[in-house]
Write an enzyme that holds these catalytic residues in place. Structure first.
Site, PDB file in Angstrom:
ATOM      1  N   ILE A 211      45.302  37.347  43.386  1.00 42.47           N
ATOM      2  CA  ILE A 211      45.538  38.149  42.179  1.00 42.47           C
ATOM      3  C   ILE A 211      45.822  39.594  42.568  1.00 42.47           C
ATOM      4  O   ILE A 211      46.632  40.282  41.941  1.00 42.47           O
ATOM      5  CB  ILE A 211      44.311  38.085  41.242  1.00 42.47           C
ATOM      6  CG1 ILE A 211      43.981  36.637  40.904  1.00 42.47           C
ATOM      7  CG2 ILE A 211      44.548  38.912  39.990  1.00 42.47           C
ATOM      8  CD1 ILE A 211      45.108  35.901  40.214  1.00 42.47           C
ATOM      9  N   ALA A 212      45.161  40.055  43.632  1.00 38.51           N
ATOM     10  CA  ALA A 212      45.358  41.420  44.131  1.00 38.51           C
ATOM     11  C   ALA A 212      44.959  41.454  45.593  1.00 38.51           C
ATOM     12  O   ALA A 212      44.096  40.687  46.037  1.00 38.51           O
ATOM     13  CB  ALA A 212      44.526  42.419  43.325  1.00 38.51           C
ATOM     14  N   ALA A 213      45.606  42.317  46.363  1.00 41.47           N
ATOM     15  CA  ALA A 213      45.283  42.473  47.784  1.00 41.47           C
ATOM     16  C   ALA A 213      45.093  43.952  48.087  1.00 41.47           C
ATOM     17  O   ALA A 213      45.870  44.792  47.622  1.00 41.47           O
ATOM     18  CB  ALA A 213      46.390  41.892  48.662  1.00 41.47           C
ATOM     19  N   ALA A 214      44.043  44.261  48.843  1.00 45.12           N
ATOM     20  CA  ALA A 214      43.749  45.644  49.213  1.00 45.12           C
ATOM     21  C   ALA A 214      43.547  45.722  50.716  1.00 45.12           C
ATOM     22  O   ALA A 214      43.670  44.719  51.434  1.00 45.12           O
ATOM     23  CB  ALA A 214      42.515  46.143  48.469  1.00 45.12           C
ATOM     24  N   ASP A 369      38.276  55.043  42.186  1.00 47.60           N
ATOM     25  CA  ASP A 369      39.623  54.508  42.406  1.00 47.60           C
ATOM     26  C   ASP A 369      40.161  53.883  41.116  1.00 47.60           C
ATOM     27  O   ASP A 369      40.449  52.676  41.060  1.00 47.60           O
ATOM     28  CB  ASP A 369      39.576  53.465  43.522  1.00 47.60           C
ATOM     29  CG  ASP A 369      40.967  53.043  43.990  1.00 47.60           C
ATOM     30  OD1 ASP A 369      41.920  53.794  43.734  1.00 47.60           O
ATOM     31  OD2 ASP A 369      41.085  51.963  44.595  1.00 47.60           O
TER      32      ASP A 369
END
Length: 659
Positions: A211-214, A369
């Site tokens: 869904i999201a990558a950091a 953030d």
């Protein structure tokens, strides 16, 4: 041309930063007596077991950087994950560590050296400015290639105008959203290791794509088999901890060569900046700390029906995996979807700005953030936050100094504003602030002179960036997060409503805080706002009351509040009026007991050789509907014994002092 601040970086040494108790613990208000006892006992045990080693190291200059950070922040760090000594011991504990360090050091120096050489060549041939966009993209790609530590460093540099040029900062902002993911097979294996059982035993389904990558991890959506609830699974990148420790050791080693430049240009050592970065990075690496952060936010907003914080499934979480409630919201970058959902945009923006200001000025614990991927609009008008790995803490002292700075700005006292910068850690102690005063005056007058209609943080920040780039100013990590938080949320507001005026929402909130905050120290600053050069500012008082009433009216009529009240069985209490009870009581006390204030107020009513009865009547008309006379009278009667006692003590002190 140099992308690095011409006055860059700072010092401190590898030090053990043992237990430090320079201020109030971050979560003191939430710690039970048992938990405090356990913390203290564990602390004593830790100190005892490392007494011999710590004693000699504490005496060395290597501990100064961490002590300086603690002193600036005014907070207690009972268990510190980061210290230069801890990093060094972790890196050097295994065989072959020296060889690994050398290879990694050569890789870093070689790549950064080539990049620096290209910058110097651009400068030599006179094309340094025209190739800025290309070099900025090249730097971003280089940081991605060097791994997660450098990606995080790039994200930090994107908020550090004291270190890097603004055009490079803008390019590095892309790193906050555009980070490559790692394979699902590895991620699922890590989740199973943390759970101690197969995925199928816990989840009925899990998304095949992230869904999201950091930089440190990535997120999947899944459904719990037992309850059918949708959850978000945050999983850490594989084998990342030893990489982070190794790179931090090398960062600090390289920083030691830049201490001289940094001390001259930023007023601090390069190693101090690395220590700030390392401390936040290791905290973000531990998902158990993030779970605690979420619990703190839930506690802070527990009585605020306009804010949604996801709950944590602690039994399914660990240091590398975090399972949280799935937030079914709309990304704030999609204004059309928000409008299609029937969400009142103005109400949602009011909720968002108020939530941000509460974090900063009320709780002292705020989301560090808040980029668009971490803030969602709920369909009932609430605002939802996710990803609490990067949070920052402001001590009570820091909050009060910030408020002092606002008061000094309102009163146009730029010399005291510059001194506030020193108290907050932007300037080294003993720095001559006289060259900075005219620059601060120019920035504020240029921005404030435009009025609320044209004022925005981005324009002020742009001018402030030039100031910190040309003076020996360092932006402490926590305040770089504050600046980024305000800028990001202002940007979200502009996305949803291009003509949105951030301060038109922020000012009423701040006005209400000044007039009604239960903290007596804040109400004392109200007195400072109302007097300028010894003259009472009647118009300023009227404006504060009008703005505060506006804030109460906006919040009480907000659709998110009404929807929550209808759905919930809980008896939500909304402020329908501006409660000035405590402020009036404090004002009466000050009038009776503070001779200086009494004299000033009497002069305010009689200045220019006339009675200012009309001004007093105008103020009363503004607040007459907000004042509950019977309640105030009852509280005054109840407080009468204390008032009499204080009066007698004050009188006896004055008699004794006269003798």
């Amino acid at each position: 041309m140099s992308l690095i601040h011409p006055n860059c970086v700072s010092q401190s040494q590898f030090a053990p930063a043992p237990l430090s108790f320079h201020g109030v613990p971050r979560r003191t208000k939430k710690l039970s007596a048992v938990r405090i006892f356990n913390l203290a006992a564990a602390g004593r045990s830790l100190v005892s077991s490392n007494q011999t080693e710590s004693k000699s190291l504490q005496l060395g200059k290597s501990s100064k950087a961490m002590e300086q950070l603690d002193f600036e922040r005014g907070v207690c760090v009972p268990f510190r994950k980061y210290s230069p000594e801890t990093v060094r011991n972790k890196v050097l504990e295994s065989r072959g560590a020296i060889a690994s360090l050398m290879l990694r050091g050569v890789e870093i120096v070689w790549n950064l050296g080539l990049y620096w050489t290209s910058l110097m060549y651009d400068c030599f041939v006179g094309r340094d400015e025209e190739v800025v966009p290309f070099r900025a993209r090249q730097l971003r790609n280089l940081l991605c290639d060097l791994g997660p530590s450098f990606i995080k460093a790039g994200q930090v540099l994107a908020n550090r105008p004291d270190i890097i040029r603004e055009d490079y900062m803008n390019e590095l902002c892309i790193l906050q959203d555009d980070v490559p993911s790692f394979p699902n097979q590895i991620a699922f294996s890590i989740i199973e290791e943390e759970l101690g059982q197969p995925l199928e035993a816990v989840f009925s389904k899990i998304s095949s794509q992230t869904i999201a990558a950091a930089s440190l991890g990535q997120v999947y959506r899944a459904t719990l088999r037992q309850s059918g609830e949708d959850v978000a699974i945050k999983v850490q990148r594989p084998e990342i901890e030893p990489i982070i420790y190794r790179d931090l050791f090398l960062f600090r080693t390289l920083a030691s060569f830049l201490n001289g430049i940094s001390l001259q240009k930023l007023g601090c050592n390069a190693e101090l900046i690395v220590d700030e970065f390392g401390e936040k990075l290791l905290e973000e690496l531990d998902y158990t700390l993030e779970a605690r952060n979420i619990e703190d936010f839930i506690e802070n907003f527990k009585n605020d029906p306009t804010v949604k914080i996801p709950r944590v499934y602690k039994q399914l979480s660990g240091s590398r995996v975090l399972v949280m409630e799935w937030i079914d919201g709309i990304r704030c970058t999609d204004p059309q979807a928000i409008k299609d959902a029937g969400i009142d945009v103005n109400g949602f923006l009011t909720v968002g700005v108020s939530a941000a200001l509460r974090q900063l000025l009320e709780f002292g614990l705020f989301h560090g953030d808040p980029h668009p991927g971490n803030i969602f609009a709920m369909r009932d008008g609430r605002i939802a936050y996710v990803d609490f790995g990067n949070v920052a803490v402001l001590s009570q002292l820091n909050k009060q100094i910030l408020i002092d700075a606002v008061v000094h700005a309102v009163n146009e006292d730029y010399a005291e504003m510059a001194n506030d910068f020193t108290r907050l850690g932007f300037l080294a102690s003993g720095t001559d602030v006289s060259p900075i005063i005219p620059a601060l005056e120019a920035i504020w007058q240029n921005s404030a002179g435009k009025g609320l209609a044209d004022f925005n943080f981005r324009s002020v920040t742009g001018q402030f960036n030039k100031l910190v780039y040309n003076y020996p100013i360092r932006i402490p990590e926590r305040f770089s997060l504050v600046i980024r938080s305000l800028l990001t949320q202002e940007g979200i507001c502009f996305t949803l409503k291009p003509d949105f005026k951030f301060l038109e929402v922020a000012y009423p909130y701040v006005a209400k805080r000044l007039l009604t905050d239960p903290n007596p120290a804040l109400r004392e600053r109200l007195i400072q706002v109302l007097f300028k050069d010894g003259v009472f500012q009647w118009k300023r008082l009227e404006n504060l009351i009008v703005l505060a009433k506006e804030n109460v009216a906006k919040m009480s009529s907000n659709p998110a509040l009404q929807a929550k009240a209808i759905r919930s069985t809980r008896n939500w209490q909304f402020e329908r009026k501006l409660d000035l009870t405590d402020t009036i009581k404090d004002g009466a006390r000050l009038f009776f007991f503070d001779e200086g204030i009494r004299r000033q107020l009497i002069l305010a009513l009689t200045e220019d050789s006339k009675l200012h009865v009309q001004e007093l009547v105008d103020v009363y008309r503004l607040v007459e509907d907000e004042i509950d006379i019977p309640t105030i009278a009852r509280e005054v009667v109840q407080d009468l014994p204390n008032v009499v006692r204080d009066f007698m003590l004050s009188w006896s002190d004055s008699v004794l002092s006269d003798r």
